[in-house]
Design a protein around this motif. Sequence first.
Motif, short mmCIF file in Angstrom:
data_model
loop_
_atom_site.label_atom_id
_atom_site.label_comp_id
_atom_site.label_asym_id
_atom_site.label_seq_id
_atom_site.Cartn_x
_atom_site.Cartn_y
_atom_site.Cartn_z
N UNK A 13 0.80 -1.31 0.09
CA UNK A 13 -0.21 -0.05 -0.03
C UNK A 13 0.79 1.39 -0.16
N UNK A 14 2.18 1.11 0.37
CA UNK A 14 3.19 2.22 0.32
C UNK A 14 3.79 2.54 -0.97
N UNK A 15 3.37 1.71 -2.17
CA UNK A 15 4.30 1.96 -3.24
C UNK A 15 3.33 1.93 -4.44
N UNK A 16 3.69 2.84 -5.47
CA UNK A 16 2.72 3.22 -6.38
C UNK A 16 2.76 1.93 -7.41
N UNK A 78 3.60 -8.18 0.69
CA UNK A 78 3.52 -7.37 2.06
C UNK A 78 4.65 -8.14 3.21
N UNK A 79 4.77 -9.41 3.04
CA UNK A 79 5.76 -10.06 4.16
C UNK A 79 7.22 -9.24 3.93
N UNK A 80 7.64 -8.40 4.80
CA UNK A 80 9.00 -7.82 4.68
C UNK A 80 10.11 -8.78 4.74
N UNK A 81 10.16 -10.13 5.02
CA UNK A 81 11.24 -11.01 4.75
C UNK A 81 11.19 -11.24 3.32
N UNK A 82 10.16 -11.85 2.79
CA UNK A 82 9.85 -12.07 1.47
C UNK A 82 10.19 -11.10 0.47
N UNK A 146 16.07 7.77 3.72
CA UNK A 146 14.86 8.09 4.29
C UNK A 146 14.00 8.50 3.10
N UNK A 147 13.15 7.36 2.78
CA UNK A 147 12.28 7.53 1.58
C UNK A 147 10.85 7.69 1.70
N UNK A 148 9.96 8.22 0.76
CA UNK A 148 8.53 8.06 0.81
C UNK A 148 8.29 6.59 0.71
N UNK A 149 8.72 5.97 -0.27
CA UNK A 149 8.18 4.55 -0.65
C UNK A 149 9.45 3.83 0.06
N UNK A 150 9.05 2.40 0.55
CA UNK A 150 9.94 1.53 0.63
C UNK A 150 10.52 1.07 -0.54
N UNK A 151 12.08 0.85 -0.64
CA UNK A 151 12.73 0.55 -1.74
C UNK A 151 14.07 -0.09 -1.42
N UNK A 152 14.20 -1.39 -1.77
CA UNK A 152 15.21 -2.30 -1.46
C UNK A 152 15.69 -3.02 -2.83
N UNK A 153 17.22 -3.20 -2.72
CA UNK A 153 17.86 -3.91 -3.80
C UNK A 153 19.26 -4.35 -3.54
N UNK A 154 20.08 -4.55 -4.51
CA UNK A 154 21.29 -4.87 -4.53
C UNK A 154 22.05 -4.18 -5.66
N UNK A 189 1.11 -10.82 -8.62
CA UNK A 189 1.21 -9.67 -7.63
C UNK A 189 -0.01 -8.77 -7.70
N UNK A 190 -0.68 -8.68 -8.88
CA UNK A 190 -1.80 -7.93 -9.08
C UNK A 190 -3.15 -8.56 -8.41
N UNK A 191 -2.98 -9.83 -8.45
CA UNK A 191 -4.14 -10.58 -7.56
C UNK A 191 -4.02 -10.55 -6.10
N UNK A 192 -2.74 -10.25 -5.64
CA UNK A 192 -2.59 -10.11 -4.24
C UNK A 192 -2.99 -8.87 -3.64
N UNK A 193 -2.64 -7.78 -4.43
CA UNK A 193 -3.03 -6.51 -4.10
C UNK A 193 -4.69 -6.11 -4.00
#
Length: 353
Positions: A13-16, A78-82, A146-154, A189-193
């Motif tokens: 819900x925090x990401x577009x 939505x699961x942070x670990x996943x 510190x960002x508006x949307x959660x972002x993660x990667x490598x 992913x669309x079905x999950x939302x």
Amino acid sequence: MNIQNPQEPRLTSLSHGGGCGCKIAPGVLSEILKSVPQLPFPKELLIGIETSDDAAVYQINESQAIVATTDFFMPIVDDPFDFGKIAATNAISDIYAMGGTPIFALALVGMPIKVLSNATIARILEGGAEACRSAGIPIAGGHTIDSVEPIYGLVAIGIVDPKFVKSNATAQTDDVLILGKPLGVGVLSAALKKDLLDDAGYQEMIANTTKLNSAGPDLAKLAGVHALTDVTGFGLAGHTLELARASKLTVQIDWQQVPLLSHVQDLADQGVITGASDRNWQSYGSQVHLPKQFSPAQQALLTDPQTSGGLLVSCSADAVSAVIEIFKQHGFASACVIGKMTSKQNQSLEVLL
């Protein structure tokens, strides 16, 4: 399927946009980049940006070259670990797609620290660390904001013998195309939302997106393998088009042979698709020839953004059995032939039913 702290908002819900569906559409990206000046490439840079390949490759001596890439996105689950594990697996995939072996990574972390708890953010990083552990590499550093949307990667760094480097520009006429993972991550992913994905569907999605494309180095060493890439945010159509354009050939895809994740076709028929599918089509649809009976749902699946998608192998016909066997040895039971490369035609991609 739930975030760690029920008092916090769902990550999605925090990401577009989520996962590789966040990518800028290929047509827009091309327009942006065409005016950016480029410095001359040194001869040691074996692969740069010329063909939109999966990673840069820089030769350091006769038997070693560095493979470098970066990938990051907003939450697809939505699961942070996943989420962390998917994002890290996706980034590492580009090393494997060049025939390389990953050696270490740097974390890229942007989080809304006033919205998410420290514990939730830590779980995202733990998921990324778990993917790296599975790949046998450390996370050696990184950067946080510190960002508006959660972002993660490598940022992922690997190594490869230059003679085994595989690019997306070296496919040959009459090569056979083999896809390592089934399609449909964007639809799931669309079905999950929309709360339309059951637990079995979620678990299949996680298994698919967190499976490392570790077959890459072994595939690259096969004499009959001519080109490698992976299928991610631009969908199967977008990444086969990159392969075709870079190799100056045309791709023929036999749609009946393309593997799909469970229930994906039914969901797409119901209109459960991502906005990225349409953006992808608007960017490159003019380069694709579809059969008249191809449905809108099938078109959406053809352009469906794949987060941490499968390897796409272009190989000689006599290498097909060996390629499939390597995929099976690495646990890719769905790997199969989906098409072939032909001489250059008016359109770069032709889909057959």
